[in-house]
Design a protein around this motif. Structure first.
Motif, PDB file in Angstrom:
ATOM      1  N   UNK A 101      47.806  24.053  62.770  1.00 54.19           N
ATOM      2  CA  UNK A 101      47.055  25.069  63.456  1.00 54.19           C
ATOM      3  C   UNK A 101      45.718  24.710  63.807  1.00 54.19           C
ATOM      4  N   UNK A 102      45.380  25.474  64.708  1.00 53.71           N
ATOM      5  CA  UNK A 102      44.062  25.120  65.661  1.00 53.71           C
ATOM      6  C   UNK A 102      42.650  25.359  64.474  1.00 53.71           C
ATOM      7  N   UNK A 139      47.335  34.983  66.921  1.00 52.13           N
ATOM      8  CA  UNK A 139      48.162  34.023  67.373  1.00 52.13           C
ATOM      9  C   UNK A 139      47.284  33.335  68.558  1.00 52.13           C
ATOM     10  N   UNK A 140      47.314  32.057  68.404  1.00 51.66           N
ATOM     11  CA  UNK A 140      46.448  31.225  69.318  1.00 51.66           C
ATOM     12  C   UNK A 140      47.241  30.024  70.104  1.00 51.66           C
ATOM     13  N   UNK A 141      47.795  28.901  69.397  1.00 54.51           N
ATOM     14  CA  UNK A 141      48.739  28.145  69.748  1.00 54.51           C
ATOM     15  C   UNK A 141      50.198  28.443  69.531  1.00 54.51           C
ATOM     16  N   UNK A 142      50.446  29.266  68.558  1.00 53.27           N
ATOM     17  CA  UNK A 142      51.730  29.661  68.029  1.00 53.27           C
ATOM     18  C   UNK A 142      52.452  28.696  67.138  1.00 53.27           C
ATOM     19  N   UNK A 143      51.977  27.561  66.499  1.00 56.65           N
ATOM     20  CA  UNK A 143      52.352  26.788  65.689  1.00 56.65           C
ATOM     21  C   UNK A 143      52.665  27.296  64.262  1.00 56.65           C
ATOM     22  N   UNK A 144      51.940  28.257  63.757  1.00 56.70           N
ATOM     23  CA  UNK A 144      51.928  29.022  62.601  1.00 56.70           C
ATOM     24  C   UNK A 144      53.167  29.824  62.724  1.00 56.70           C
ATOM     25  N   UNK A 164      48.052  32.251  74.217  1.00 58.24           N
ATOM     26  CA  UNK A 164      48.967  33.156  73.681  1.00 58.24           C
ATOM     27  C   UNK A 164      48.857  34.496  74.270  1.00 58.24           C
ATOM     28  N   UNK A 165      47.971  34.826  74.942  1.00 61.81           N
ATOM     29  CA  UNK A 165      47.686  35.923  76.049  1.00 61.81           C
ATOM     30  C   UNK A 165      48.873  36.111  77.160  1.00 61.81           C
ATOM     31  N   UNK A 166      49.334  34.938  77.386  1.00 60.54           N
ATOM     32  CA  UNK A 166      50.282  34.916  78.462  1.00 60.54           C
ATOM     33  C   UNK A 166      51.797  35.151  77.992  1.00 60.54           C
TER      34      UNK A 166
END
Length: 183
Positions: free
Chosen positions: A98-99, A129-134, A161-163
């Motif tokens: 996670x970031x 949600x940022x990198x989406x890893x979690x 994640x916005x895209x």
């Protein structure tokens, strides 16, 4: 430096925190903010797909998924734990980076949770949600348990994640340069 966030009809000042020399993020912490938790849960439920089970990764998503379950009239929600607990039997595990966490972590569910979600429509919920890893790690656990992921949602989509077109969220959260300007 702070970022002013408006979400679910509320305004919060988020401090900017250094990830590395080129990247700062706005610290969104739902813990302890009952008003924010209740409002965000209400707004997420308005856009949530039909589901039978809610699941989140430990720990910041817990108050949110609890409140969503409470408002939705559900008596149960699931948590992918960061460490196995003594009560857990036949554990399913996966790795996550996670970031907001310095090291790699593991997420775990047990056989009872797997049995509960098997064949059911599962909605994965998180605060950000940022990198989406979690998200990817929880989705792997759900799939291994035989659950059917019907949606992925969060209060905020941060940075890239916005895209994404496979998540639902209430607001965008930018990432920042060292001087506090948005990237």
């Amino acid at each position: 430096m702070n970022y002013t966030l408006k979400v679910a009809g509320l305004t919060r000042e988020l401090p900017l925190c250094k990830v590395n020399d080129e990247l700062y993020i706005a610290a969104f912490v739902i813990f302890g903010d009952v008003e924010l938790t209740v409002s965000c849960a209400r707004e997420l439920l308005k856009i949530a797909p039909a589901h039978d089970v809610l699941i989140t990764a430990e720990s910041k998503g817990i108050p949110l998924v609890y409140e969503m379950a409470r408002q939705d009239g559900s008596n149960k929600y699931l948590v992918a734990r960061k460490a196995p607990k003594l009560y857990m039997k036949n554990i399913f595990s996966t790795e996550v980076t996670s970031i907001t966490t310095a090291n790699r972590q593991m997420l775990h569910i047990d056989q009872d949770d797997a049995n509960y979600m098997r064949g059911k429509r599962v909605l994965i919920v998180d605060d950000v949600i940022s990198t989406g890893e979690s998200l990817k790690a929880v989705e792997k656990l759900v799939s291994e348990a035989g659950g059917n992921v019907v949606g992925r949602m969060a209060i905020l989509a941060e940075g890239v994640a916005q895209q994404r077109d496979d998540i639902l969220y209430l607001e965008k959260l930018p990432v920042f340069n060292a001087d506090g300007t948005e990237k």
